[in-house]
Design an enzyme around this catalytic site. Sequence first.
Site, mmCIF file in Angstrom:
data_model
loop_
_atom_site.group_PDB
_atom_site.id
_atom_site.type_symbol
_atom_site.label_atom_id
_atom_site.label_comp_id
_atom_site.label_asym_id
_atom_site.label_seq_id
_atom_site.Cartn_x
_atom_site.Cartn_y
_atom_site.Cartn_z
ATOM 1 N N HIS A 93 -24.716 14.398 20.027
ATOM 2 C CA HIS A 93 -24.941 15.850 19.305
ATOM 3 C C HIS A 93 -24.318 16.763 19.865
ATOM 4 O O HIS A 93 -24.324 18.156 19.541
ATOM 5 C CB HIS A 93 -26.388 15.988 18.659
ATOM 6 N N CYS A 126 -40.850 27.459 27.295
ATOM 7 C CA CYS A 126 -42.099 27.998 27.091
ATOM 8 C C CYS A 126 -42.830 26.873 27.760
ATOM 9 O O CYS A 126 -43.046 25.737 27.175
ATOM 10 C CB CYS A 126 -42.564 28.247 25.471
ATOM 11 N N SER A 175 -24.248 12.221 25.149
ATOM 12 C CA SER A 175 -24.951 12.481 23.951
ATOM 13 C C SER A 175 -24.284 12.804 22.730
ATOM 14 O O SER A 175 -23.202 13.619 22.968
ATOM 15 C CB SER A 175 -26.038 13.614 24.115
ATOM 16 N N GLY A 229 -28.772 11.460 25.082
ATOM 17 C CA GLY A 229 -28.712 11.588 26.379
ATOM 18 C C GLY A 229 -29.986 11.204 27.120
ATOM 19 O O GLY A 229 -29.993 10.481 28.137
HETATM 20 N N1 PLP Z 1 -28.827 15.952 29.710
HETATM 21 C C1 PLP Z 1 -28.256 17.260 29.407
HETATM 22 C C2 PLP Z 1 -27.419 17.815 30.468
HETATM 23 C C3 PLP Z 1 -28.453 17.952 28.292
HETATM 24 O O1 PLP Z 1 -27.906 19.309 28.105
HETATM 25 C C4 PLP Z 1 -29.426 17.382 27.114
HETATM 26 C C5 PLP Z 1 -29.626 17.995 26.057
HETATM 27 O O2 PLP Z 1 -29.663 19.011 26.018
HETATM 28 C C6 PLP Z 1 -29.607 16.111 27.535
HETATM 29 C C7 PLP Z 1 -29.510 15.441 28.742
HETATM 30 C C8 PLP Z 1 -30.446 15.288 26.492
HETATM 31 O O3 PLP Z 1 -29.708 14.903 25.499
HETATM 32 P P1 PLP Z 1 -30.194 14.240 24.054
HETATM 33 O O4 PLP Z 1 -30.937 15.733 23.218
HETATM 34 O O5 PLP Z 1 -29.214 13.613 23.438
HETATM 35 O O6 PLP Z 1 -31.287 13.507 24.375
#
Ligand code: PLP
Length: 387
Positions: free
Chosen positions: A197, A322, A195, A71
């Site tokens: 995962h 954090c 994404s 993502g």
């Molecule tokens: N965008 C959103 C809304 C997400 O929740 C996340 C991951 O938590 C990402 C982007 C980033 O995706 P990736 O972990 O595959 O880089």
Amino acid sequence: MRRVYLDNNATTPVLPEVFEAMKPFYLEEFGNASSIHHYGQHARAAVEKARAHVAALLNARPAEIVFTSGGTEGDNTALFGLVQRGDHIVTSSIEHHAVLNTCKRLEQMGCEVTVVPVNGRCEVDPGEVRKALRPNTRLISIMMANNETGVIQPVEEIGKIAQEADVFFHTDAVQAAGKIPVDVQKIGCDALSISGHKIHAPQGTGAMYIRKGTLIQPLIYGGSHERQRRAGTENLPGIVGLGKAAEISKQWLESGGPAEMAAMRDRLQDEILARVEAVGVNGQGAPRVPNTTNLWFDFIEGEALVIALDLKGLAVSSGAACSSGAIEPSHVLLAMGVSHERARSSIRVSLGKQTTADDVDFAIQVLPETVGRLREISPLYQKARVG
Ligand code: PLP
């Protein structure tokens, strides 16, 4: 010790069918999809089959799908690839840092950024997006579903605004894909990121939709892979896994998966609201993806609750981050107008396709017990009770 994982917005386990589909591509079918021999041809066929599944999940054409590392890369590619110095971007205060920090960098590089607010239910108002447009606006980037509250954004209306104003529209659909229907034609977006995962494919996989004819600069230069839009040898097993996960997601969406998942999430939420006092839901009343609930528990530190629950075998998360040694409350909850105190007392519970009714029962038992125990030792709670 029994362990239950309810942090699926952070990451999801690879489903056994996905793992099985990937296995041969580490061992016998290891070719480079650019090679012309037998191995390469098999790899190419597998990549194209996966592309067709991802395209079907998003109602796109296969040629409009580009495989990425996740993502974050999709968001970066859309933002860096669609704007130039002097351009104006409209985004929202509840975006993931993959968008917000990319916007910060673009500002340093000479772009202008307007961050539109959200209401108390975590919703972007399309009217605010329209109001933010300027003659030099080049791109609107608004997410489809928020990762912390699960609240679904009015992307179809925003897509219309973008089309009328003739500006690009990108949506981060990382938390929407595989949970609700994602249809790039209905949304009317020019780019969309997902994404792997978050949909039971491996970490480090992902895809973008880039509308046919959209002029976008690549983020990564090299060979002519992915029709010159993303250089680098394809992650063959990862792509096969993402394709399988997309295929499973589509079947799940079409066979009543979301309603079943929402019923489990609602049961969990309703039971917690019934069994615990001084508790509430962040984003209540807004349309949400079926797997997420974000709950606040007054007189409790979300971080302490996450740790105490983990000791009992339940994995959830707090939206807190954090930064420079201090725990900062979630920017999403603060943008909704939630107080610092309440934002700090919030946790996110997110279900996955592997989640069972038994897992939900476990959470219904463990959460109230743990909240009760933490409140027993909370001076603030004791004071409020006496007061
Ligand atoms: N965008 C959103 C809304 C997400 O929740 C996340 C991951 O938590 C990402 C982007 C980033 O995706 P990736 O972990 O595959 O880089």
